[in-house]
Design a protein around this motif. Structure first.
Motif, short mmCIF file in Angstrom:
data_model
loop_
_atom_site.label_atom_id
_atom_site.label_comp_id
_atom_site.label_asym_id
_atom_site.label_seq_id
_atom_site.Cartn_x
_atom_site.Cartn_y
_atom_site.Cartn_z
N GLU A 69 0.84 -1.20 0.00
CA GLU A 69 0.00 0.00 0.00
C GLU A 69 0.87 1.25 0.00
O GLU A 69 0.91 2.00 0.96
CB GLU A 69 -0.93 -0.02 1.22
CG GLU A 69 -1.91 -1.16 1.23
CD GLU A 69 -2.87 -1.10 0.06
OE1 GLU A 69 -3.26 0.02 -0.34
OE2 GLU A 69 -3.23 -2.16 -0.45
N HIS A 70 1.56 1.48 -1.10
CA HIS A 70 2.45 2.63 -1.18
C HIS A 70 1.66 3.90 -1.47
O HIS A 70 0.45 3.87 -1.66
CB HIS A 70 3.54 2.40 -2.24
CG HIS A 70 3.00 1.89 -3.54
ND1 HIS A 70 2.47 2.72 -4.47
CD2 HIS A 70 2.89 0.63 -4.02
CE1 HIS A 70 2.06 2.00 -5.51
NE2 HIS A 70 2.31 0.74 -5.25
N SER A 71 2.33 5.03 -1.48
CA SER A 71 1.65 6.33 -1.56
C SER A 71 0.92 6.54 -2.88
O SER A 71 -0.15 7.16 -2.89
CB SER A 71 2.65 7.46 -1.32
OG SER A 71 3.68 7.40 -2.29
N LEU A 72 1.45 6.04 -3.99
CA LEU A 72 0.73 6.20 -5.27
C LEU A 72 -0.58 5.43 -5.26
O LEU A 72 -1.61 5.94 -5.70
CB LEU A 72 1.61 5.73 -6.43
CG LEU A 72 0.97 5.79 -7.80
CD1 LEU A 72 0.66 7.24 -8.17
CD2 LEU A 72 1.84 5.14 -8.84
N ARG A 73 -0.58 4.22 -4.71
CA ARG A 73 -1.81 3.44 -4.64
C ARG A 73 -2.83 4.11 -3.73
O ARG A 73 -4.02 4.13 -4.03
CB ARG A 73 -1.49 2.03 -4.13
CG ARG A 73 -2.69 1.14 -4.14
CD ARG A 73 -2.33 -0.28 -3.85
NE ARG A 73 -1.67 -0.82 -5.03
CZ ARG A 73 -1.19 -2.04 -5.10
NH1 ARG A 73 -1.27 -2.84 -4.07
NH2 ARG A 73 -0.61 -2.47 -6.19
N LYS A 74 -2.37 4.69 -2.62
CA LYS A 74 -3.29 5.41 -1.73
C LYS A 74 -3.86 6.65 -2.41
O LYS A 74 -5.02 7.00 -2.19
CB LYS A 74 -2.57 5.82 -0.45
CG LYS A 74 -2.26 4.65 0.46
CD LYS A 74 -1.49 5.12 1.67
CE LYS A 74 -1.07 3.95 2.53
NZ LYS A 74 -0.23 4.38 3.66
N PHE A 75 -3.05 7.31 -3.25
CA PHE A 75 -3.51 8.52 -3.93
C PHE A 75 -4.60 8.22 -4.95
O PHE A 75 -5.58 8.96 -5.05
CB PHE A 75 -2.33 9.21 -4.62
CG PHE A 75 -2.70 10.40 -5.43
CD1 PHE A 75 -3.08 11.58 -4.83
CD2 PHE A 75 -2.69 10.33 -6.81
CE1 PHE A 75 -3.42 12.68 -5.58
CE2 PHE A 75 -3.03 11.42 -7.58
CZ PHE A 75 -3.40 12.60 -6.96
N VAL A 76 -4.47 7.14 -5.72
CA VAL A 76 -5.43 6.86 -6.79
C VAL A 76 -6.57 5.95 -6.35
O VAL A 76 -7.43 5.64 -7.16
CB VAL A 76 -4.72 6.24 -8.02
CG1 VAL A 76 -3.72 7.18 -8.59
CG2 VAL A 76 -4.11 4.91 -7.70
N ARG A 77 -6.61 5.55 -5.10
CA ARG A 77 -7.64 4.61 -4.65
C ARG A 77 -9.05 5.12 -4.88
O ARG A 77 -9.92 4.41 -5.35
CB ARG A 77 -7.42 4.28 -3.18
CG ARG A 77 -8.53 3.38 -2.65
CD ARG A 77 -8.19 2.74 -1.35
NE ARG A 77 -7.09 1.83 -1.60
CZ ARG A 77 -6.04 1.70 -0.80
NH1 ARG A 77 -5.96 2.42 0.29
NH2 ARG A 77 -5.08 0.87 -1.09
N ASN A 78 -9.37 6.36 -4.52
CA ASN A 78 -10.74 6.88 -4.63
C ASN A 78 -10.96 7.74 -5.86
O ASN A 78 -11.95 8.45 -5.95
CB ASN A 78 -11.07 7.68 -3.36
CG ASN A 78 -11.07 6.80 -2.14
OD1 ASN A 78 -11.47 5.65 -2.20
ND2 ASN A 78 -10.60 7.34 -1.03
N LYS A 79 -10.06 7.68 -6.81
CA LYS A 79 -10.20 8.44 -8.05
C LYS A 79 -10.95 7.61 -9.09
O LYS A 79 -10.90 6.39 -9.08
CB LYS A 79 -8.83 8.82 -8.61
CG LYS A 79 -7.94 9.52 -7.64
CD LYS A 79 -8.21 10.99 -7.67
CE LYS A 79 -7.13 11.71 -6.90
NZ LYS A 79 -7.59 12.46 -5.80
#
Length: 90
Positions: free
Chosen positions: A64-74
């Motif tokens: 669960e790296h930062s890029l995955r957290k950023f695009v999760r709810n997009k």
């Protein structure tokens, strides 16, 4: 040597060099990421001797790296304004 340099160092070949450089860069990034921070990879002898570790928090931090957290709810759209323009006519 001069004919080889004149053949490969022309402006038409620069995009090929750029694409190859980007591909090598992506491969190097992936290799370094997996070797350095993957919890399942152990390079030193002490880590390999430890066997299988049940360290789920470290594995979740890796996955669960930062890029995955950023695009999760997009929304999975590349150009949302263009998609909205063509799907919602006035």
């Amino acid at each position: 040597m001069a004919s080889t340099a004149s053949r490969w160092l022309r402006p038409e070949v620069y995009p090929l060099f750029a694409a190859t450089g980007v591909a090598v860069g992506i491969c190097a990034f992936s290799l370094v990421r997996h070797i350095c921070i993957n919890p399942e990879v152990r390079v030193n002898k002490e880590g390999r001797a430890a066997g299988v570790l049940e360290n789920f928090s470290e594995g979740e931090r890796y996955a669960e790296h930062s890029l995955r957290k950023f695009v999760r709810n997009k929304a999975p759209e590349i150009m949302p304004s263009v998609n909205a323009f063509f799907t919602n006519p006035k």
